[in-house]
Design an enzyme around this catalytic site. Structure first.
Site, PDB file in Angstrom:
ATOM      1  N   LYS A 134       0.847  -1.203   0.000  1.00  0.00           N
ATOM      2  CA  LYS A 134       0.000   0.000   0.000  1.00  0.00           C
ATOM      3  C   LYS A 134       0.884   1.256   0.000  1.00  0.00           C
ATOM      4  O   LYS A 134       1.938   1.246  -0.623  1.00  0.00           O
ATOM      5  CB  LYS A 134      -0.992  -0.050   1.170  1.00  0.00           C
ATOM      6  N   HIS A 180      -8.439  -3.126  -6.328  1.00  0.00           N
ATOM      7  CA  HIS A 180      -8.404  -3.280  -4.870  1.00  0.00           C
ATOM      8  C   HIS A 180      -9.552  -2.474  -4.266  1.00  0.00           C
ATOM      9  O   HIS A 180      -9.914  -1.412  -4.781  1.00  0.00           O
ATOM     10  CB  HIS A 180      -7.055  -2.785  -4.332  1.00  0.00           C
ATOM     11  N   GLU A 196      -9.682  -0.561  -1.872  1.00  0.00           N
ATOM     12  CA  GLU A 196      -9.340   0.839  -1.548  1.00  0.00           C
ATOM     13  C   GLU A 196      -9.388   1.717  -2.806  1.00  0.00           C
ATOM     14  O   GLU A 196      -9.727   2.895  -2.734  1.00  0.00           O
ATOM     15  CB  GLU A 196      -7.962   0.887  -0.856  1.00  0.00           C
ATOM     16  N   GLU A 252     -10.948 -10.493  -1.346  1.00  0.00           N
ATOM     17  CA  GLU A 252     -10.619  -9.711  -0.155  1.00  0.00           C
ATOM     18  C   GLU A 252     -11.900  -9.120   0.420  1.00  0.00           C
ATOM     19  O   GLU A 252     -12.351  -8.049  -0.035  1.00  0.00           O
ATOM     20  CB  GLU A 252      -9.667  -8.562  -0.512  1.00  0.00           C
ATOM     21  N   GLY A 262      -7.390  -4.849   7.053  1.00  0.00           N
ATOM     22  CA  GLY A 262      -6.831  -3.922   8.031  1.00  0.00           C
ATOM     23  C   GLY A 262      -7.604  -3.867   9.343  1.00  0.00           C
ATOM     24  O   GLY A 262      -7.404  -2.956  10.141  1.00  0.00           O
TER      25      GLY A 262
HETATM   26  P1  13P Z   1      -4.356  -6.400   5.516  1.00  0.00           P
HETATM   27  O1  13P Z   1      -3.575  -7.689   5.389  1.00  0.00           O
HETATM   28  O2  13P Z   1      -3.574  -5.303   6.149  1.00  0.00           O
HETATM   29  O3  13P Z   1      -5.692  -6.638   6.134  1.00  0.00           O
HETATM   30  O4  13P Z   1      -4.632  -5.886   4.016  1.00  0.00           O
HETATM   31  C1  13P Z   1      -5.144  -6.790   3.092  1.00  0.00           C
HETATM   32  C2  13P Z   1      -5.105  -6.161   1.755  1.00  0.00           C
HETATM   33  O5  13P Z   1      -5.812  -5.197   1.480  1.00  0.00           O
HETATM   34  C3  13P Z   1      -4.165  -6.701   0.770  1.00  0.00           C
HETATM   35  O6  13P Z   1      -4.390  -6.199  -0.494  1.00  0.00           O
END
Ligand code: 13P
Length: 249
Positions: free
Chosen positions: A11, A95, A97, A167, A173
């Site tokens: 990220k 993703h 996000e 995901e 997170g």
């Molecule tokens: P985390 O492992 O921090 O939960 O993030 C997962 C993620 O978004 C991987 O692309």
């Protein structure tokens, strides 16, 4: 047997100096033999140093996004070719996000996936439901829509060059991981959806799980029949923990 892939999504973390340190630690702690295929996806600004350090090694390099366009007046964007010439081989697309903060749609992710494939990059296409969608019993329909939208127009040839990452947004997170059974159920349904496009290709395509994967829960998730690896966020920034996840695969 399907490829196993453990990919680290850094990220917006990792200065050039931090990237150098972390990659050196990973190269020392892993040998590549007997391991799953390992990929790291640092921010754009760290790709160059990462490419230099990883050249000829057993660790692959990925980017976290790219433009659907090949070149031209797209300020701030990065094309597949720009990534490829650096030594990047994978690219995370869609993703949650990007979907949440940059309003990316399945249609856009489809265009980006086409552009990645045309350039010879391996797209890691992300799908996943929100907590509200899960609690309202909509997980299956949300995932179906995302898979149909992002894979629109693709056949066996495309599927053989794509990686999917499931995901669940509520697990990213948050420290709240999907249980192995919850994840397996969705992974199986994704594979069934892909089988409608091409049965043989759907059985070859790696489906990674992402969302609070840690050293202590990786083994349970990765032992599921349709979970072929992990897309790891926070835990991929700590060499020890990421290596334990790689070893669990
Ligand atoms: P985390 O492992 O921090 O939960 O993030 C997962 C993620 O978004 C991987 O692309």
């Amino acid at each position: 047997m399907r490829r196993k892939i453990i990919a680290g999504n850094w990220k917006m973390n990792g200065t050039v100096g931090e990237t150098e340190a972390l990659i050196k630690q990973l190269l020392t702690a892993t040998t590549g033999s007997g391991h799953a295929e390992t990929v790291v996806c640092p921010p754009f600004t760290s790709l160059m140093i990462a490419a230099k350090l990883l050249k000829g090694s057993h660790i692959g390099l990925g980017a976290q996004d790219m433009s659907q366009h090949a070149k031209g007046a797209f300020t701030g964007e990065i094309s597949a070719e720009l990534l490829l010439t650096l030594g990047v081989r994978f690219v995370i697309l869609g993703h949650s996000e990007r979907r949440q903060y940059h309003f990316e749609t399945d249609g856009l992710v489809n265009l980006k996936t086409r552009a990645a494939l045309a350039a010879g990059l391996t797209p890691i296409v992300c799908v996943g439901e929100t907590l509200e969608q899960r609690e309202n019993g909509h997980t299956e329909s949300v995932i179906r829509e995302q898979i149909q939208g992002t894979m629109s127009g693709f056949g066996a040839d495309e599927l053989r060059r794509i990686v999917i990452a499931y995901e669940p947004v509520w697990a990213i997170g948050t420290g709240r991981t999907a249980t192995p059974d919850q994840a397996q159920e969705v992974h199986r349904s994704i594979r069934q959806l892909l089988a409608r496009i091409d049965d043989a290709a759907s059985r070859e395509l790696p489906i990674l799980y992402g969302g609070s994967v840690k050293a202590d829960n990786a083994r349970g998730l990765l032992s599921q029949p349709d979970i072929d690896g992990a897309l790891v966020g926070g835990a991929s920034l700590k060499a020890d923990e990421f290596v334990q996840i790689i070893n669990a695969a």
